[in-house]
Design an enzyme around this catalytic site. Structure first.
Site, PDB file in Angstrom:
ATOM      1  N   LYS A  65     -17.737  44.697 -26.141  1.00  0.00           N
ATOM      2  CA  LYS A  65     -18.574  43.692 -26.819  1.00  0.00           C
ATOM      3  C   LYS A  65     -19.949  43.527 -26.159  1.00  0.00           C
ATOM      4  O   LYS A  65     -20.938  43.280 -26.843  1.00  0.00           O
ATOM      5  CB  LYS A  65     -17.844  42.341 -26.882  1.00  0.00           C
ATOM      6  CG  LYS A  65     -16.644  42.367 -27.826  1.00  0.00           C
ATOM      7  CD  LYS A  65     -15.984  40.999 -27.908  1.00  0.00           C
ATOM      8  CE  LYS A  65     -14.681  41.083 -28.680  1.00  0.00           C
ATOM      9  NZ  LYS A  65     -14.067  39.759 -28.872  1.00  0.00           N
ATOM     10  N   ASP A 101     -16.730  35.324 -33.083  1.00  0.00           N
ATOM     11  CA  ASP A 101     -15.574  34.797 -32.348  1.00  0.00           C
ATOM     12  C   ASP A 101     -15.594  33.271 -32.268  1.00  0.00           C
ATOM     13  O   ASP A 101     -14.572  32.614 -32.455  1.00  0.00           O
ATOM     14  CB  ASP A 101     -15.533  35.380 -30.929  1.00  0.00           C
ATOM     15  CG  ASP A 101     -15.074  36.823 -30.912  1.00  0.00           C
ATOM     16  OD1 ASP A 101     -14.320  37.224 -31.822  1.00  0.00           O
ATOM     17  OD2 ASP A 101     -15.470  37.554 -29.991  1.00  0.00           O
TER      18      ASP A 101
END
Ligand code: ATR
Length: 270
Positions: A65, A101
């Protein structure tokens, strides 16, 4: 068929291909979504090859990420605050990155678990990528206070410093030994302890009455959830966050917001 993928290492266990296939079926979108394992040292070339072959978007999972954030020519504000990208848009002139997220966690808390964040005190355990992705969205959703606890307190302090002024919540960083005597309405485990390792020593009075304990890991009963249950807290694993972050990615790519309830029910049972 428009092509999408999740890129990670390892990635074979990922539920994302199944989740996105369900969303595509339910919304009538003509698309495919596969899992692609990138070599540890080969994230950028894997994404570039997928993009060159017509891939329109991808999710990014561990451990890439942070690298995905650096790969993108431009990013959303929420990706910049997290310094991490989990959603790549690849069908523009340049790769663009977002991070869904945090919004995934907040939607799961507020909509699926009926936990309103406004005015609540929150303990965020961990200061790595997972914690960075959710800290500001928790503040934006109205949490009154967010304490970031980490073994390495300097990392927790860096996360708090990074958010200072950006989040509406009162922020504090500390170590586990400093937690006694504070009861939190919500405790989020964003450490990697769910996957391996020993749970840090936590005080028995960590949870305020009616508190929710949330583990961002999904599909397992972690040591953290067992501790929370024994302390009388309500518990939830990260299944709902997984489905909600996927729904937000799907919306970014397709402009259609899928209904998450049926997918979440099937995932919890399955
Ligand atoms: P992720 O991207 O999943 O957050 P990471 O960046 O490696 O992964 O961060 C892992 C987090 O879990 C860190 O906050 C780490 O704490 P330290 O920074 O103090 O190392 C935390 N962590 C890992 N193992 C732990 C353990 N046994 N007890 C407490 N915290 C732990």
């Amino acid at each position: 068929m428009d092509r999408y993928a999740v890129i990670g290492n390892p990635v074979a266990h990922s539920k994302s291909p199944w989740i996105h296939a369900e969303f595509a079926r339910a919304t009538g979108q003509a698309m495919t979504y596969v899992a692609i394992e990138a070599p540890r040292d080969g994230f950028a070339r894997t994404v570039s090859a997928f993009r060159a072959s017509g891939g329109r978007g991808a999710n990014v999972t561990l451990p890439f990420k942070g690298e995905a954030f650096r790969y993108c020519a431009a990013t959303s504000e929420r990706a910049r605050l997290a310094q991490a990208v989990n959603t790549l848009v690849l069908d523009r002139d340049e790769p663009w990155g977002d991070n869904t997220d945090g919004v995934g966690l907040v939607r799961d808390l507020e909509q699926n678990l009926a936990f309103a964040l406004r005015g609540r005190s929150v303990l965020l355990m961990g200061a790595g990528g997972a914690a960075q992705g959710v800290a500001k969205p928790l503040g934006d959703a109205g949490a009154a206070r967010i304490v970031v606890v980490n073994r390495d307190v300097a990392k927790a302090q860096a996360l708090v410093d990074h958010l200072a002024g950006a989040s509406g919540a009162a922020l504090r960083a500390c170590g586990y030994a400093e937690l006694a005597g504070e009861g939190f309405d919500l405790v989020v485990n964003a450490t990697s302890v769910g996957l391996s390792g020993e749970l840090p020593v936590l005080p028995k009075d960590l949870f305020a009455p009616g508190a929710l304990a949330y583990d961002m890991v999904y599909g397992r009963d972690t040591a953290f959830l067992a501790f929370a249950r024994a302390a009388g807290a309500r518990t939830a694993d990260g299944s709902g966050m997984l489905v909600e972050q996927a729904a937000e990615s799907f919306f970014i790519w397709r402009g259609v917001r899928p209904d998450t309830r049926a997918v979440l029910t099937a995932l919890r049972v399955g």
